[in-house]
Enzyme design. Sequence first.
Site, PDB file in Angstrom:
ATOM      1  N   LYS A  19      -5.125 -26.126 -25.878  1.00  0.00           N
ATOM      2  CA  LYS A  19      -5.083 -25.603 -24.839  1.00  0.00           C
ATOM      3  C   LYS A  19      -6.340 -24.870 -24.596  1.00  0.00           C
ATOM      4  O   LYS A  19      -7.043 -24.847 -23.433  1.00  0.00           O
ATOM      5  CB  LYS A  19      -3.965 -24.640 -24.771  1.00  0.00           C
ATOM      6  CG  LYS A  19      -2.543 -25.137 -24.622  1.00  0.00           C
ATOM      7  CD  LYS A  19      -1.384 -24.099 -24.161  1.00  0.00           C
ATOM      8  CE  LYS A  19      -1.382 -22.972 -25.107  1.00  0.00           C
ATOM      9  NZ  LYS A  19      -0.694 -23.122 -26.443  1.00  0.00           N
ATOM     10  N   ARG A  93       5.560 -18.149 -21.205  1.00  0.00           N
ATOM     11  CA  ARG A  93       5.900 -18.893 -22.593  1.00  0.00           C
ATOM     12  C   ARG A  93       7.334 -18.855 -22.514  1.00  0.00           C
ATOM     13  O   ARG A  93       8.332 -19.345 -23.373  1.00  0.00           O
ATOM     14  CB  ARG A  93       5.487 -18.185 -23.510  1.00  0.00           C
ATOM     15  CG  ARG A  93       4.337 -18.784 -24.292  1.00  0.00           C
ATOM     16  CD  ARG A  93       4.199 -18.062 -25.574  1.00  0.00           C
ATOM     17  NE  ARG A  93       3.150 -18.692 -26.633  1.00  0.00           N
ATOM     18  CZ  ARG A  93       1.921 -18.565 -26.688  1.00  0.00           C
ATOM     19  NH1 ARG A  93       1.469 -18.038 -25.639  1.00  0.00           N
ATOM     20  NH2 ARG A  93       1.249 -18.773 -27.781  1.00  0.00           N
ATOM     21  N   ARG A 127      -7.663 -24.713 -40.165  1.00  0.00           N
ATOM     22  CA  ARG A 127      -8.631 -24.026 -39.413  1.00  0.00           C
ATOM     23  C   ARG A 127      -9.253 -22.677 -40.223  1.00  0.00           C
ATOM     24  O   ARG A 127      -8.585 -22.002 -40.451  1.00  0.00           O
ATOM     25  CB  ARG A 127      -7.893 -23.687 -38.107  1.00  0.00           C
ATOM     26  CG  ARG A 127      -9.019 -23.051 -37.158  1.00  0.00           C
ATOM     27  CD  ARG A 127      -8.290 -23.016 -35.647  1.00  0.00           C
ATOM     28  NE  ARG A 127      -7.395 -22.320 -35.395  1.00  0.00           N
ATOM     29  CZ  ARG A 127      -6.990 -21.852 -34.179  1.00  0.00           C
ATOM     30  NH1 ARG A 127      -7.475 -22.710 -33.052  1.00  0.00           N
ATOM     31  NH2 ARG A 127      -5.876 -21.098 -34.052  1.00  0.00           N
ATOM     32  N   ARG A 160      -6.972 -17.133 -39.489  1.00  0.00           N
ATOM     33  CA  ARG A 160      -6.522 -16.382 -38.352  1.00  0.00           C
ATOM     34  C   ARG A 160      -5.086 -15.952 -39.013  1.00  0.00           C
ATOM     35  O   ARG A 160      -4.365 -16.492 -39.610  1.00  0.00           O
ATOM     36  CB  ARG A 160      -6.108 -17.205 -37.037  1.00  0.00           C
ATOM     37  CG  ARG A 160      -6.650 -16.270 -35.683  1.00  0.00           C
ATOM     38  CD  ARG A 160      -6.393 -17.096 -34.456  1.00  0.00           C
ATOM     39  NE  ARG A 160      -5.183 -17.246 -34.081  1.00  0.00           N
ATOM     40  CZ  ARG A 160      -4.883 -17.787 -32.705  1.00  0.00           C
ATOM     41  NH1 ARG A 160      -5.814 -18.337 -32.179  1.00  0.00           N
ATOM     42  NH2 ARG A 160      -3.518 -17.691 -32.475  1.00  0.00           N
ATOM     43  N   ARG A 171       5.681 -20.220 -35.330  1.00  0.00           N
ATOM     44  CA  ARG A 171       5.135 -20.231 -34.010  1.00  0.00           C
ATOM     45  C   ARG A 171       5.729 -21.542 -33.220  1.00  0.00           C
ATOM     46  O   ARG A 171       6.111 -21.530 -32.001  1.00  0.00           O
ATOM     47  CB  ARG A 171       3.759 -20.250 -33.866  1.00  0.00           C
ATOM     48  CG  ARG A 171       3.037 -18.893 -34.217  1.00  0.00           C
ATOM     49  CD  ARG A 171       1.867 -18.859 -34.597  1.00  0.00           C
ATOM     50  NE  ARG A 171       0.944 -19.102 -33.484  1.00  0.00           N
ATOM     51  CZ  ARG A 171      -0.609 -19.621 -33.659  1.00  0.00           C
ATOM     52  NH1 ARG A 171      -1.002 -19.850 -34.786  1.00  0.00           N
ATOM     53  NH2 ARG A 171      -1.383 -20.112 -32.631  1.00  0.00           N
TER      54      ARG A 171
END
Length: 226
Positions: A19, A93, A127, A160, A171
């Site tokens: 996104k 959301r 990541r 992160r 998530r």
Amino acid sequence: MAIRRIIRAVIMGPPGSGKGTVSGRIVKSFELTHLSSGDLLRSNIKAKTELGLLMKSCIDQGQLVPDDVISRLILAEMRYMNNSSWLLDGFPRTVNQAEALDNEFSVDTVINLDVPFQTIKQRLTSRWLHLASGRVYNIDFNPPKIAGLDDITGEPLTQRDDDTPDTVNRRLKAYENQTQPVLEYYRSKGVLETFSGTETNKIWPHIQAFLLKKLSTEKEKVGGKA
Ligand code: AMP
């Protein structure tokens, strides 16, 4: 009153579906104002605002922040964007949030990135970031020269807080339970456009073509709730 061609879009997709990257490209190509709820929350955390401090543990654990908190935060920002084209990223959301948005603004396009969860899990947990510079590495396709260290400064890389495997699973679950009904909500309003694939670079040309077509066929509209 000024007449202008405007587009009011929402981009949806599970966390890690690309996104952020697609939003960046849309904003660059189509001159929309980008509003990301995750960025807004993270900047509140960084600035140590009362709201940021309250929401940090929720975000770090991969849970959604309460609907009323995020709706108030986003809608307050949006009131400053009067009569401009915008792209919402990460909001709404939940169906509650979609209804709160609908009460004030009408959405004319929802771009849904449909990326398999397995691809996402792989992507997010690989990541790694160099916090000071914002450099992003991916251990699968863009690894640092020395494992765990930034190429330029040699400083340690970090993940992160919400990119660890457990949190990513949480998530994705939250997405499945709370956000997929929002897709149904927009589908029933006839504004949902789904783009499926596993690679952002392959999905992007379809989104670009869709928006170009939309902008060329869109009637000129006057800003405000249609
Ligand atoms: P993102 O960068 O969009 O993945 O957002 C990071 C985190 O911020 C999410 O995992 C949630 O904890 C929180 N968040 C962002 N947007 C929303 C939203 N619309 N509703 C509830 N929580 C949100």
